[in-house]
Design an enzyme around this catalytic site. Structure first.
Site, mmCIF file in Angstrom:
data_model
loop_
_atom_site.group_PDB
_atom_site.id
_atom_site.type_symbol
_atom_site.label_atom_id
_atom_site.label_comp_id
_atom_site.label_asym_id
_atom_site.label_seq_id
_atom_site.Cartn_x
_atom_site.Cartn_y
_atom_site.Cartn_z
ATOM 1 N N SER A 124 31.739 44.618 -15.364
ATOM 2 C CA SER A 124 33.153 44.590 -14.982
ATOM 3 C C SER A 124 34.124 44.992 -16.082
ATOM 4 O O SER A 124 35.173 45.572 -15.801
ATOM 5 C CB SER A 124 33.535 43.205 -14.453
ATOM 6 O OG SER A 124 33.218 42.207 -15.398
ATOM 7 N N ASP A 131 39.972 33.736 -17.779
ATOM 8 C CA ASP A 131 38.578 33.386 -17.504
ATOM 9 C C ASP A 131 37.694 33.486 -18.748
ATOM 10 O O ASP A 131 36.530 33.105 -18.719
ATOM 11 C CB ASP A 131 38.003 34.240 -16.364
ATOM 12 C CG ASP A 131 37.942 35.738 -16.690
ATOM 13 O OD1 ASP A 131 38.139 36.125 -17.868
ATOM 14 O OD2 ASP A 131 37.685 36.526 -15.767
ATOM 15 N N HIS A 184 36.914 38.436 -19.409
ATOM 16 C CA HIS A 184 37.518 39.765 -19.379
ATOM 17 C C HIS A 184 38.678 39.852 -20.369
ATOM 18 O O HIS A 184 39.235 38.833 -20.771
ATOM 19 C CB HIS A 184 38.017 40.095 -17.967
ATOM 20 C CG HIS A 184 36.951 40.042 -16.925
ATOM 21 N ND1 HIS A 184 36.763 38.949 -16.105
ATOM 22 C CD2 HIS A 184 35.983 40.931 -16.596
ATOM 23 C CE1 HIS A 184 35.740 39.173 -15.295
ATOM 24 N NE2 HIS A 184 35.243 40.371 -15.581
#
Length: 285
Positions: free
Chosen positions: A34, A250, A253
């Site tokens: 991601s 989080d 990221h």
């Protein structure tokens, strides 16, 4: 006579194909999960002032953006799939475009799968891995024909008709925490890419970015110790520090600013390997 004509036509086609490749078009292969897809929201500053020499080879169809897969476009984000965010590749390319001679163009290929282990890019193991993956991950892989590695090679071969592959960028590891075989798996993927694309390893370095750093309370920061050992397994690899790159809430990221910083670092390292200095360093001399 037919055989002679066929031979002449084959020679002409081969010659024309050779002339179509621009040695001043530098291609870079990007892959990962991601963070290489890009997770942060794209801001106004990220879509303006992009040099037309910085290009992206579209990996998937994005009709709402007027983009067709397998076509080149100016590298306005998103550079992965249709609704992904800012990626290190954005400011990697911007850094190169600002610093390389004007005759040189930069091309990006980005095939990344959010949440996936490195196994999703293993040529002989991806099917086994994806067979047990959640549906949302399978759906991402399906955008790449169900075979992310195969799509990466397909795009790279297409790009080789236009330019020359100069390097690879990897950002992955959050889904392989404490995996001491990670470096071996990355080397295997790199070796397969080199073989399948007929590349010379000494001329194609791999840059691997650290995960969100411990100084940002990175949830997977311990994996950086394993990532740091990649050059021991793959000598032509280099680690890009994530120190000081802001993290999202989080702690997995980066924020948009974090992507800008680490992307610039990828770019500065590649410039050094290519024998150039970043434009900001040149201005200060």
């Amino acid at each position: 006579m037919k055989l002679i004509l066929s031979a002449v036509m084959l020679f002409l086609l081969t010659t024309l194909k050779g002339f179509s490749q621009d040695k001043n078009f530098y291609i870079f292969i990007c892959f990962g999960q991601s963070n290489m897809e890009g997770n942060a929201r794209i801001e106004a500053q990220d879509t303006s002032g992009i040099d037309a020499r910085f290009r992206v080879l579209q990996a998937v169809d994005c009709s709402d953006k007027g983009r067709i897969k397998d076509q080149w476009y100016t590298a306005v984000p998103p550079l992965a799939r249709c609704r992904t965010g800012l990626t290190p590749a954005d400011y990697f390319g911007r850094t190169l475009a600002a610093s390389l001679p004007k005759k040189i163009k930069i091309g990006i290929i980005n095939v990344s799968v959010a949440g996936a282990r490195i196994e999703v890019f293993e040529k002989d193991q991806y099917q086994t891995y994806l067979s047990n993956a959640p549906e949302w991950m399978k759906n991402i892989a399906n955008e790449y024909g169900g075979n992310p590695y195969g799509r990466l090679v397909e795009l790279a071969r297409l790009a080789q008709k236009a330019g020359v592959i100069k390097g690879m960028l990897l950002h992955q590891g959050e889904s392989n925490p404490n995996d001491t075989l990670w470096t071996q798996k990355v080397k295997g993927i790199y070796d397969n890419l080199v073989k399948d694309l007929n590349l010379k390893p000494k001329k194609v370095p791999l840059l691997a970015g650290e995960l969100v750093n411990a100084d940002q309370q990175g949830a997977c920061a311990n994996m950086n110790k394993i990532i740091a050992t990649l050059p021991d397994k793959l000598p032509n690899s280099y680690i890009i520090s994530s120190a000081g790159c802001p993290s999202s809430r989080d702690h997995l990221h980066f924020t948009a600013e974090g992507y800008r910083i680490i992307g610039t670092r990828y770019g500065e390292k590649m410039l050094a390997l290519l024998g150039y200095k970043p434009a900001n360093q040149l201005k200060n001399q």
